[in-house]
Structures are given as C-alpha cells and as structure tokens.
Design an enzyme around this catalytic site. Structure first.
Site, PDB file in Angstrom:
ATOM      1  N   HIS A  97      -4.396 -19.798 -24.378  1.00 33.46           N
ATOM      2  CA  HIS A  97      -5.164 -18.883 -25.215  1.00 33.46           C
ATOM      3  C   HIS A  97      -6.572 -18.642 -24.670  1.00 33.46           C
ATOM      4  CE1 HIS A  97      -2.683 -18.642 -29.120  1.00 33.46           C
ATOM      5  NE2 HIS A  97      -1.895 -19.025 -28.128  1.00 33.46           N
ATOM      6  N   TRP A 119      10.554 -24.717 -31.107  1.00 33.05           N
ATOM      7  CA  TRP A 119      11.494 -23.808 -30.443  1.00 33.05           C
ATOM      8  C   TRP A 119      12.728 -24.565 -29.928  1.00 33.05           C
ATOM      9  CZ3 TRP A 119       6.208 -23.079 -29.983  1.00 33.05           C
ATOM     10  CH2 TRP A 119       5.713 -21.807 -30.258  1.00 33.05           C
TER      11      TRP A 119
END
Length: 356
Positions: free
Chosen positions: A77, A247
C-alpha cells in the site's frame, strides 16, 4: 523474547489513545502518526536490521501467528500509490506516517504494521521508514517460503505533508468499485447475472487494470502475479476493510493456492445478512454491513470439511476476464513460476518512483 514483545506492546500503547482500547481502528479512522518525520544520518547495517526483522515475524498474538502478511500489505500500500505520468506516489517517502495518507480507507489497520516496526526503527535510527517498510516485507516473504528479493536501499522519507498536494485518494484498488450496488431489502444474489458474475464486474475490471495497475506501469501478467502472490497472505477484517476471512487455508505461507482454489472451488456470493454462515461454523466469513464477497460455502451443504475461505469481487475478475484468466491458469499449474514472477513484480512495485 519477552523484552521484544514488551517493546512492541509499548509501540502499540503509544499509538492508541487509551491503553487496551481499539476504539480508533474499529471505526476505521486513523489517528495522526506519533512517529517522527526525521531520520538520523549515518550508515545503516542492513544485515543487522534484517536479523532484527526476522525475530519479529512469528507472533502468536497476531492473526494467524505471523506479522509477515500485514507487513507485506504495508509495503504494497505504501508503494501502490505510484503514478507513472506524474511521478508521484510510491514507496519513496513513507507518507503513511502522516494523517492524510493514513486515513485512506484502503489503509485501515496498517497502523498496527507501522507500530510493530517502530522498535526496529528506534534500534536502527539511520534507516529510513521508507526502506524499513519495504525491507520488512522482503524479510516476511523470505521467512514464509516466498521469493528471496534482493533489497536495494536508498529511499528517503517525506519531511512533512506538502507532498500530498499532488496526491489523492483512489489510487489503491477498491474491491467493489463500479459494481451494481446492493439495494436494501433485496437478496445479494440478485446482483448476479445469469452466469454468476456480479453485474458491473467489467467496470471493476477496468478499475483494477487501467486505473490502478496500468497507471503504475504493470501489464496483465504482472497484475495476476501480484494478486496471486500477494493475496495468498493474511486475511480481511470487517473492522478494517469491511471484508472478512482469509483467501487460503494457510495464510502465512507462500503458495499458488489462491490461483488453484479460485479455479477449482465453488463460490457463493454473500453479504452481512447471510447469517446461515454462522450456523456452518463460518461466521468469520460474514462481511460488514454493506459489503459483499464470495465464500467457499454453499447454503444447504452442512458439515463440509473445507476450511473457511473467501474471495473479493476484485479477485474474481481474474477468473472472469479472459486476458487475466490465462495467467491465472498458468500460476495454478506452476507454483515455481508464480514464485519467480511474483518476486520480480513485487520488487518492481516496491521500487516505483525511487531514484536509485
């Protein structure tokens, strides 16, 4: 060691306004950074910093017992704001130390990653925050069986927030941008077309491809490599991103499971009101109100032995878009190829905008 964990606890304590309180991050807001803007001058023993970072990685008090996933996210990020046309953004500067960039909704929760690294910065004051954040991710990848990425130092930190005049929110990917919104009182499944894709997914695909990754200078193969390698790590938190769950089955080890599971598993579109997930032992997969995601559970199929896993809609576009899917299939079939390509793409990501 106990002393090391106490140092981390101290950093976290200094971050939050009340001892033991999580009020600020639970609302998704970001307090102004308590970390200093200046870095001391002098040589840096990067090997010593690397060794110190290795000692931090395994932490049974955090998520799935590892800090690697959140440190990888911090590096991603801080780097993913780069714009090739203007030369702004990127890992150089560590702008997330300041309130404006930290308050980007996509950065919610990363105050923890920054606080975990503060004792290392205090011990090695001459390393820039920019270099520290990227090196921490490299060490995390290596520590968890991921690619070994050669580290190039030389990033410098912003001294104040004046850099933000050329920046804006929206440079990081949003999981549901341009999708058909979920209307109150309707079923989440009503947002799907006849083929099971979310209505508006093409717009989301354009956002991820053109507005985010092409803007930084990546091609389709690199985009899929980054998502397949990056989203094998960690989990989503309803109080951070609004989404929920991991995930993959083992979110602290590098693998190609993200790619294989996306292709092979059955996925159900759910929202916060899908309380049947609680009865299936999958409450951790129920997103926050207003958010939607796919889960590997099926209403009516009780007692399956599948671990709780989810996919964002912005993940599923790799399955639905033909140009993305060809690379997804390549990585599902070849974990070594993924490891090599992800390492190369992640190094590129974390060096965008750097002058060395």
């Amino acid at each position: 060691s106990e002393r090391r964990l106490m140092g981390i606890d101290t950093a976290l304590h200094n971050w939050f306004p009340v001892s033991g309180s999580s009020a600020s991050w639970k609302t998704g807001t970001s307090a102004p950074s308590p970390f200093g803007a200046a870095t001391a001058t002098g040589p840096v023993d990067y090997d010593a910093v690397r060794q110190e970072l290795k000692l931090l990685m395994d932490n049974p008090s955090w998520d799935d017992g590892s800090l690697a996933p959140i440190l990888i996210r911090l590096a991603w990020h801080s780097s993913g704001t780069y714009d090739k046309e203007t030369g702004t953004g990127g890992s150089n500067g560590a702008g997330m130390r300041y309130a404006t960039e930290a308050a980007d909704p996509e950065n919610a929760g990363l105050e923890f990653a920054r606080a975990f690294l503060e004792p290392v910065k205090a011990k090695f004051p001459t390393i820039s925050y920019s270099d520290l954040w990227i090196l921490a991710a490299y060490v995390g990848l290596e520590h968890t069986g991921g690619p070994v990425i050669p580290f190039t130092p030389g990033r410098t930190d912003h001294q104040d927030e004046t850099y933000w005049k050329d920046m804006s929110y929206g440079r990081l990917p949003a999981a549901e941008k341009y999708l058909c919104p979920h209307m109150e009182g309707t079923k989440v499944g009503d947002s799907l077309d006849e083929s099971g894709k979310v209505i508006g997914w093409e717009g989301l695909c354009t956002h991820v491809r053109d507005e985010v990754f092409y803007r930084m200078g990546f091609n389709d193969q690199e985009i899929v490599a980054l998502l397949c390698g990056g989203h094998v790590y960690g989990r989503c938190h309803p109080n951070f991103s609004g989404y929920a769950g991991p995930w993959v089955e083992n979110p602290t080890r590098f693998s190609n499971e993200y790619a294989t599971d996306m292709l092979e598993d059955d996925w159900t579109f759910v929202g916060h009101d899908d309380v049947w997930l609680d009865d299936y032992g999958a409450a951790e997969l129920r997103p926050a109100p207003g958010n939607r995601q796919f889960v590997n559970k099926k209403l009516g199929l009780v007692g399956d032995d599948e671990p709780n896993q989810m996919m964002l809609v912005s993940d599923m576009i790799l399955l639905w878009d033909d140009k993305f899917r060809v690379h997804l299939e390549t990585y599902a079939a070849d974990s070594s190829r993924l490891k090599e390509d992800f390492g190369r793409a992640f190094k590129k990501l974390t060096e965008l905008g750097c002058s060395f």
